[in-house]
Design an enzyme around this catalytic site. Structure first.
Site, mmCIF file in Angstrom:
data_model
loop_
_atom_site.group_PDB
_atom_site.id
_atom_site.type_symbol
_atom_site.label_atom_id
_atom_site.label_comp_id
_atom_site.label_asym_id
_atom_site.label_seq_id
_atom_site.Cartn_x
_atom_site.Cartn_y
_atom_site.Cartn_z
ATOM 1 N N LYS A 58 6.860 20.643 42.293
ATOM 2 C CA LYS A 58 5.607 19.520 42.804
ATOM 3 C C LYS A 58 4.925 19.186 41.315
ATOM 4 O O LYS A 58 4.530 18.051 41.370
ATOM 5 C CB LYS A 58 4.911 20.404 43.615
ATOM 6 C CG LYS A 58 5.323 20.744 44.952
ATOM 7 C CD LYS A 58 4.287 21.474 45.959
ATOM 8 C CE LYS A 58 4.826 21.490 47.105
ATOM 9 N NZ LYS A 58 3.929 22.164 48.162
ATOM 10 N N LYS A 66 16.151 16.405 53.737
ATOM 11 C CA LYS A 66 15.209 16.882 54.939
ATOM 12 C C LYS A 66 14.177 15.876 55.219
ATOM 13 O O LYS A 66 13.813 14.927 54.933
ATOM 14 C CB LYS A 66 14.300 18.321 54.430
ATOM 15 C CG LYS A 66 15.220 19.784 54.246
ATOM 16 C CD LYS A 66 14.373 20.774 53.996
ATOM 17 C CE LYS A 66 13.251 20.955 55.046
ATOM 18 N NZ LYS A 66 12.661 22.399 54.795
ATOM 19 N N LYS A 106 7.370 14.806 56.335
ATOM 20 C CA LYS A 106 6.140 14.042 56.604
ATOM 21 C C LYS A 106 5.881 13.091 55.654
ATOM 22 O O LYS A 106 5.294 11.992 55.827
ATOM 23 C CB LYS A 106 4.852 15.026 56.667
ATOM 24 C CG LYS A 106 5.004 15.884 57.960
ATOM 25 C CD LYS A 106 3.868 16.920 58.057
ATOM 26 C CE LYS A 106 4.005 18.027 57.068
ATOM 27 N NZ LYS A 106 2.727 18.921 57.159
#
Length: 353
Positions: A115, A217, A220
Site C-alpha cells: 500500500k 481479484k 471495490k
C-alpha cells in the site's frame, strides 16, 4: 439470556460498495458462524482513514456496510454489530500495543509495503501501525477466533506475537491480578491475559475475480464498475454485467482440469459453484460443452435469485438511517462494556492509574 462471551471478531472497512466477492468470501461465512459462537462484527471506520484520510461520506459508507451485514442475515440482537470509533478502547489498547510491538515487525508487513509503494517515507504512521490497531480490535474483546482471508493471515500472526509479548512481559503482574487465563502454546501451559487468537478458515473460500480480468481479484477500488457485482446492483444491472463479463471463445470444458489457463472461464464457473453451493466439477457436469452464450444467462438468473433479497433489504435499511444508527448505538454500548472491562484489567496490569 446467558452471558455474552465474544469468541469471533471480524470487521469490514467502510470504503466503497460491498460486492459479490465480499459476500461469498466474508458475509456469508459471518452469518453461518452465528450458529456456532458469540460473534462481534465491526465496521472498522478508524482503519479506513489509515490509507485515505479524507472521505466524501464516511458516515454513509459506515451505514452501508452495516446495512449489508443486516441484509445478509447477521442478527444484531443475539450478536453485536457496531462501528469501531464508537468504542474508544480500541484506540487506547492500540497505543499500548504500539509500545509492545517492534518497528521491525511492522516493517515486515507485506500489506504495508504494497500500500505504501515506493514512497514509503510519505505513508502515514497510521498505515504502518494498522496491524497494531487490528490486534487491539480483536484482543480488546479477548476474542479467540477470527475468520480471515489470505491477505490478513500475516496480520493475525502479528496479533499473536503482540499478545504473547504482552503476556510474557507482564507475566508476574497478570498472575497477581487474578485476571489471567490458562492457555497452551505449543505443548507448554502458559498463564496469560490475552488468548492466542486462532484463524478460522472454514473450507476453501471462493476467490472471486474481476469480471473484466480473471487474473485480478474483484475489488471495490477498481475504476470500472463493470468489473464487479455490487450488493446494491438491481437485477438488470447484475444481468448486464454478467453478459458483458470477459470470456474466451471456447466452450466450457467438461472437467475442472480444462479450466487451467482460462482465468475468466474459471472465475465464472467458480462464481456459479459458490452461489449454488456446488463444486466446479458439478457445474461443469451440467454445462460442459456449452458456449458462454448459454452459460451466462443461467449464471445471471442464479446471481439475481441469490442477491435480489439482500439488495432489496439493503435498500430498505438505507432508506431508514435512524434504524441503522440505533443498531450501531446499541452494539457500541454492548461492545464498549466488554472493552471497558478489558482495559480496566490492562490498566491494572500495566500500572496505569
Amino acid at each position: 439470556m446467558s452471558e455474552f462471551k465474544p469468541q469471533i471478531f471480524s470487521g469490514v472497512q467502510p470504503t466503497g460498495n460491498l460486492h459479490l466477492g465480499n459476500y461469498l468470501g466474508a458475509l456469508r461465512k459471518f452469518v453461518a458462524l452465528q450458529d456456532q459462537m458469540d460473534c462481534i462484527y465491526c465496521v472498522v471506520d478508524m482503519h479506513s482513514i489509515t490509507a485515505q484520510l479524507v472521505h466524501d461520506d464516511l458516515k454513509g459508507q459506515t451505514r452501508s456496510i452495516t446495512a449489508a451485514y443486516l441484509a445478509s442475515g447477521i442478527d444484531p440482537v443475539k450478536h453485536i454489530v457496531f462501528n469501531q470509533a464508537a468504542v474508544p478502547q480500541h484506540a487506547e489498547l492500540a497505543w499500548i500495543f504500539n509500545c509492545v510491538a517492534r518497528i521491525g515487525w511492522m516493517n515486515r508487513m507485506t500489506q504495508f509495503k504494497d500500500k505504501a509503494g515506493k514512497d514509503r517515507e510519505n505513508a502515514s504512521l497510521g498505515l504502518l501501525a494498522y496491524p497494531s490497531l487490528m490486534a487491539a480490535d480483536i484482543l480488546v474483546y479477548r476474542a479467540t477466533h477470527v475468520p480471515v482471508g489470505d491477505d490478513q493471515k500475516q496480520h493475525l500472526e502479528l496479533t499473536r506475537d503482540i499478545a504473547m509479548k504482552f503476556n510474557l512481559d507482564f507475566a508476574k503482574k497478570i498472575r497477581e491480578s487474578g485476571t489471567g487465563i490458562d492457555i497452551t502454546v505449543g505443548d507448554e501451559p502458559v498463564h496469560a491475559f490475552f488468548p492466542m487468537v486462532e484463524p478460522l478458515i472454514e473450507g476453501p473460500a471462493p476467490r472471486v475475480m474481476s469480471l473484466k480480468d480473471g487474473s485480478k481479484k474483484m475489488s471495490k477500488s477498481d475504476p470500472s464498475d463493470l468489473s464487479r457485482i455490487n450488493l446494491t446492483d438491481d437485477a438488470d444491472t447484475v444481468a448486464r454485467k454478467i453478459r458483458k463479463a470477459k470470456t474466451d471463445p471456447d466452450a466450457l470444458p467438461s472437467e475442472v482440469d480444462g479450466l487451467k489457463g482460462r482465468p475468466e472461464a474459471d472465475n465464472l464457473v467458480g462464481i456459479f459453484a459458490a452461489l449454488s453451493d456446488r463444486t466446479k466439477a458439478d457445474v461443469l457436469a451440467e454445462f460442459g460443452g456449452q458456449q458462454f452464450s448459454q452459460f451466462k444467462p443461467a449464471l445471471a438468473d442464479l446471481a439475481v435469485t441469490v442477491l435480489s433479497p439482500i439488495t432489496a433489504e439493503m435498500r430498505k435499511l438505507l432508506d431508514d438511517p435512524a434504524h441503522i444508527d440505533a443498531v450501531l448505538k446499541d452494539g457500541g454500548e454492548r461492545a464498549g462494556a466488554i472493552a471497558e472491562k478489558t482495559m480496566k484489567d490492562v490498566h491494572n496490569i500495566v500500572g496505569l492509574l
